[in-house]
Structure formats: C-alpha cells, structure tokens
Design a protein around this motif. Structure first.
Motif, mmCIF file in Angstrom:
data_model
loop_
_atom_site.group_PDB
_atom_site.id
_atom_site.type_symbol
_atom_site.label_atom_id
_atom_site.label_comp_id
_atom_site.label_asym_id
_atom_site.label_seq_id
_atom_site.Cartn_x
_atom_site.Cartn_y
_atom_site.Cartn_z
ATOM 1 N N PHE A 1 -64.462 -63.015 -1.424
ATOM 2 C CA PHE A 1 -63.223 -62.699 -2.131
ATOM 3 C C PHE A 1 -63.233 -61.205 -2.406
ATOM 4 O O PHE A 1 -64.141 -60.686 -3.066
ATOM 5 C CB PHE A 1 -63.140 -63.477 -3.442
ATOM 6 N N ALA A 2 -62.234 -60.486 -1.892
ATOM 7 C CA ALA A 2 -62.215 -59.033 -2.024
ATOM 8 C C ALA A 2 -60.851 -58.549 -2.482
ATOM 9 O O ALA A 2 -59.833 -58.866 -1.861
ATOM 10 C CB ALA A 2 -62.576 -58.374 -0.691
ATOM 11 N N VAL A 3 -60.830 -57.792 -3.571
ATOM 12 C CA VAL A 3 -59.617 -57.093 -3.979
ATOM 13 C C VAL A 3 -59.510 -55.875 -3.067
ATOM 14 O O VAL A 3 -60.450 -55.079 -2.981
ATOM 15 C CB VAL A 3 -59.687 -56.671 -5.457
ATOM 16 N N VAL A 4 -58.404 -55.734 -2.367
ATOM 17 C CA VAL A 4 -58.306 -54.753 -1.288
ATOM 18 C C VAL A 4 -58.680 -53.331 -1.715
ATOM 19 O O VAL A 4 -59.494 -52.683 -1.039
ATOM 20 C CB VAL A 4 -56.903 -54.791 -0.636
ATOM 21 N N PRO A 5 -58.149 -52.781 -2.806
ATOM 22 C CA PRO A 5 -58.550 -51.414 -3.181
ATOM 23 C C PRO A 5 -60.050 -51.294 -3.446
ATOM 24 O O PRO A 5 -60.676 -50.306 -3.052
ATOM 25 C CB PRO A 5 -57.744 -51.141 -4.455
ATOM 26 N N ASP A 6 -60.641 -52.311 -4.100
ATOM 27 C CA ASP A 6 -62.082 -52.276 -4.370
ATOM 28 C C ASP A 6 -62.881 -52.350 -3.074
ATOM 29 O O ASP A 6 -63.895 -51.655 -2.910
ATOM 30 C CB ASP A 6 -62.481 -53.443 -5.277
ATOM 31 N N LEU A 7 -62.451 -53.198 -2.158
ATOM 32 C CA LEU A 7 -63.129 -53.332 -0.878
ATOM 33 C C LEU A 7 -63.153 -52.000 -0.134
ATOM 34 O O LEU A 7 -64.194 -51.575 0.385
ATOM 35 C CB LEU A 7 -62.435 -54.403 -0.026
#
Length: 227
Positions: free
Chosen positions: A115-121
């Motif tokens: 599970f990845a939040v796009v900006p954090d990834l």
C-alpha cells in the motif's frame, strides 16, 4: 521444548537403511511454524498497512447513500483481485478505506501486497539516490513494479515535476503492460489526470473504473454548530 525435536528444530524420518530419506534431516513442525510466522510478519511489514490497521471492510459502512451499488463490486474484486481497479471521487468518500480493506483481504490470504501513498512513494524512490540510502533505486523500484498487488493511493497529489511524471508513468505503464494487479485511488477528475495514465486506467480490457459519490465521511457526524 518441542516434543518432536527436543528443541533441535530438525527431525529424521523412521525409515529403513537404503530409503531415500534415511538419515536426512527435515525441518520440524515447530520450525515450519516459526518460518510461517516470520514470513507473515515480513508480509505485514512490507505491506505498509501499519497506520491503516483499522481500515477493513468490517469497519466500513456499506449502506452510505451513493456507495451502496459500488460496495458489492469492490468486495467481489477484493475476494479475488484480478486486473485493475480505479476508484475516483472527492475527498472523504472512503476511497483510501476501501483500498486498504482490499489490501487487508489479500494480506489475510497470505499474499504479498504494498500500500503506497503516491507522493510518499515517489519521495522514497527519490531518496534512494542519496548518499545515505541503504537501498539501491533499482532494487526499490523493482519491488514496487513487481509486487503481486500494488495499491496506489492519492494519485494526483504528487508534485508534478518532470522526474515525478516520468517515474509514475514508467511504474503504471509497466504494471499495465504486464497486467499486474493494481488498485488506484484519486480525487482528480478524469480530465485532470495525465492523459497517458488515464488512458490506461480506463481501459476496460484491463480493469474497472468506479466513480464514488457520497458525503464527506469526516463531516457526516458533525453538526453545523461544530463545523
């Protein structure tokens, strides 16, 4: 101590001399259980779901006006994820909760999920270029590109730099080309999503795109005087 191996972790089968298993050490059931527990813990760690442990289908209200028709479709997908599922809609309709619930279902079956939040990834990927990074960029990017189930949450909230746009396109295009199971959430309207990416998200041959419409759940229980 284990009654089978006495704590050694390995056992021999009671077979006669000349048998292929004679004298061969096999992992004891206690060793197998420890390995299974370690692998399960590692899957949980890699899933990145720690902060979303309570975001499951059991804690989601399926009777919210505007979502009732969508929930059975999402639950069916969660039971056997195949292809892509894209959830569009404004803030607060439950997209992240539902995406995390899908991830928890897969994790519960012993499957690998990220599970990845796009900006954090993208920040993590960029950080692998730094001299202090202990993980190579290629290693991290390959993990994200190839994980059996990838959840990309909040697509469109990332900084739209040329590097970010290109890396995001490379990631999505790779998973699209290889038909790797992927869930995407975004609060952007279709026309605001990068055209190359939106073209892949709405391809009916690859997956399903749902638009969720419901009141902001963060405000459902707030009276006008509390707002």
């Amino acid at each position: 101590l284990c009654g089978s191996c006495g704590g050694a972790g390995w056992v021999k089968e009671a077979v006669p001399f000349g048998h292929p298993h004679f004298g061969v050490l096999f992992p004891c059931s206690c060793t197998q259980q420890r390995r299974a527990a370690h692998e399960a813990a590692e899957r949980v760690r890699l899933s990145n779901l720690g902060g979303l442990h309570d975001k499951t289908f059991a804690t989601f209200n399926p009777f919210i006006a505007g979502l009732r028709a969508m929930i059975p479709v999402i639950r069916t997908y969660a039971r056997q994820p195949d292809g892509w599922l894209t959830l569009l809609g404004p803030y607060g309709v439950g997209k992240t909760h539902l995406a995390a619930a899908i991830a928890h279902e897969a994790l519960g079956r012993g499957e690998m999920v990220l599970f990845a939040v796009v900006p954090d990834l993208l920040d993590h990927l960029r950080a692998t270029f730094g001299p202090q990074s202990t993980v190579a960029y290629d290693e991290r990017f390959e993990l994200v590109r190839g994980v059996p189930l990838l959840i990309l949450d909040d697509l469109g909230t990332e900084s739209a730099t040329p590097w970010v746009r290109e890396k995001l396109y490379q990631l999505i295009n790779h998973r699209y080309s290889y038909r790797l199971t992927t869930v995407v959430t975004s609060n952007l309207k279709p026309e605001a999503i990068e055209p190359r990416i939106y073209s892949r998200l709405c391809d009916p041959a690859v997956g399903t795109l749902l638009t969720l419409r419901a009141p902001d759940y963060r405000r459902r229980n707030v009276s006008p005087s509390d707002a």
